[in-house]
Write a protein that holds these residues in place. Structure first.
Motif, PDB file in Angstrom:
ATOM      1  N   GLU A  33       0.969  -1.320  -0.116  1.00 30.64           N
ATOM      2  CA  GLU A  33      -0.139   0.075   0.014  1.00 30.64           C
ATOM      3  C   GLU A  33       1.002   1.129  -0.064  1.00 30.64           C
ATOM      4  OE1 GLU A  33      -3.430   2.275   0.166  1.00 30.64           O
ATOM      5  OE2 GLU A  33      -3.126   0.307  -0.446  1.00 30.64           O
ATOM      6  N   GLN A  34       1.847   1.363   0.796  1.00 28.11           N
ATOM      7  CA  GLN A  34       2.691   2.433   0.744  1.00 28.11           C
ATOM      8  C   GLN A  34       3.725   2.650  -0.546  1.00 28.11           C
ATOM      9  OE1 GLN A  34       4.862   1.132   4.244  1.00 28.11           O
ATOM     10  NE2 GLN A  34       3.897   2.518   5.742  1.00 28.11           N
ATOM     11  N   PHE A  37       2.404   5.070  -3.008  1.00 30.44           N
ATOM     12  CA  PHE A  37       2.751   6.371  -2.626  1.00 30.44           C
ATOM     13  C   PHE A  37       4.111   6.950  -2.776  1.00 30.44           C
ATOM     14  CE2 PHE A  37      -0.865   5.226   0.576  1.00 30.44           C
ATOM     15  CZ  PHE A  37      -2.037   5.492  -0.284  1.00 30.44           C
ATOM     16  N   ASN A 135      -1.598  11.488   1.109  1.00 26.47           N
ATOM     17  CA  ASN A 135      -2.819  10.946   0.506  1.00 26.47           C
ATOM     18  C   ASN A 135      -3.801  10.857   1.855  1.00 26.47           C
ATOM     19  OD1 ASN A 135      -4.357   8.476  -0.559  1.00 26.47           O
ATOM     20  ND2 ASN A 135      -3.049   9.012  -2.072  1.00 26.47           N
ATOM     21  N   ASN A 138      -3.929   7.843   3.868  1.00 30.77           N
ATOM     22  CA  ASN A 138      -2.668   7.573   4.952  1.00 30.77           C
ATOM     23  C   ASN A 138      -2.904   8.441   6.195  1.00 30.77           C
ATOM     24  OD1 ASN A 138      -0.173   7.211   6.132  1.00 30.77           O
ATOM     25  ND2 ASN A 138       1.010   8.010   4.378  1.00 30.77           N
ATOM     26  N   GLY A 141       0.315   8.741   8.525  1.00 30.10           N
ATOM     27  CA  GLY A 141       1.117   9.843   7.892  1.00 30.10           C
ATOM     28  C   GLY A 141       0.533  11.296   8.266  1.00 30.10           C
TER      29      GLY A 141
END
Length: 171
Positions: A33-34, A37, A135, A138, A141
């Motif tokens: 998933e990361q 990004f 994002n 996220n 984050g």
């Protein structure tokens, strides 16, 4: 929060030290998933080493690279900012998946603002802060950046990974 998080400017390291850090960066792990990004950490850093406008850093904790980030001048509109001259763009920021949840992201984000202020003073730029886009998918984050003093400056729809929030922190 970790007491010691160091940002090592990879362009300033001698060849041997840089090779050691690049080896550590090559071993960083991100979730699938990361990855969508941030991409591949080593590739991102190698690109940064070749471009004058980019300043890649290894995020060091306990003597080892646990993440990377890049500060870039002249590119803030890539995150939705109104101009490219007034701020640094923080991009390609990641913490190794096995070291997340320890406050390293927050500490490194705050250190990135200090590093950007130092770059501005050293290079004679006109930047007054740091901008980034994170994002909407996220939340960890966004929380790390908020805890590091970044404030939300609205939605940004220009990225290729979906809706994002534009965050800013002055020096």
């Amino acid at each position: 929060m970790p007491e010691l998080v160091w940002l090592l400017p990879l362009k300033n390291l001698d060849d041997d030290a840089r090779a050691i850090k690049l080896g550590e960066i090559a071993e960083l792990n991100v979730t699938e998933e990361q990855q969508r990004f941030v991409g591949d950490p080593l590739r991102m850093v190698l690109i940064g080493l070749e471009e004058d406008s980019r300043h890649p850093y290894a995020i060091d904790w306990n003597g080892a690279a646990v993440g990377v980030l890049t500060l870039q001048s002249g590119a803030a509109t890539l995150a939705g900012w109104a101009d490219d001259e007034s701020v640094w763009l923080l991009r390609g920021f990641l913490i190794d998946r096995y070291r997340q949840g320890r406050g390293l992201g927050t500490a490194a984000a705050a250190a990135a603002v200090r590093a950007a202020a130092h770059l501005t003073a050293t290079l004679g730029g006109a930047q007054a802060g740091v901008v980034l886009s994170v994002n909407n998918a996220n939340p960890a984050g966004r929380a790390a950046y908020r805890n590091a003093g970044f404030t939300d400056h609205g939605q940004y729809l220009g990225g290729d990974a979906g809706p994002q929030r534009m965050l800013y922190r002055s020096f």
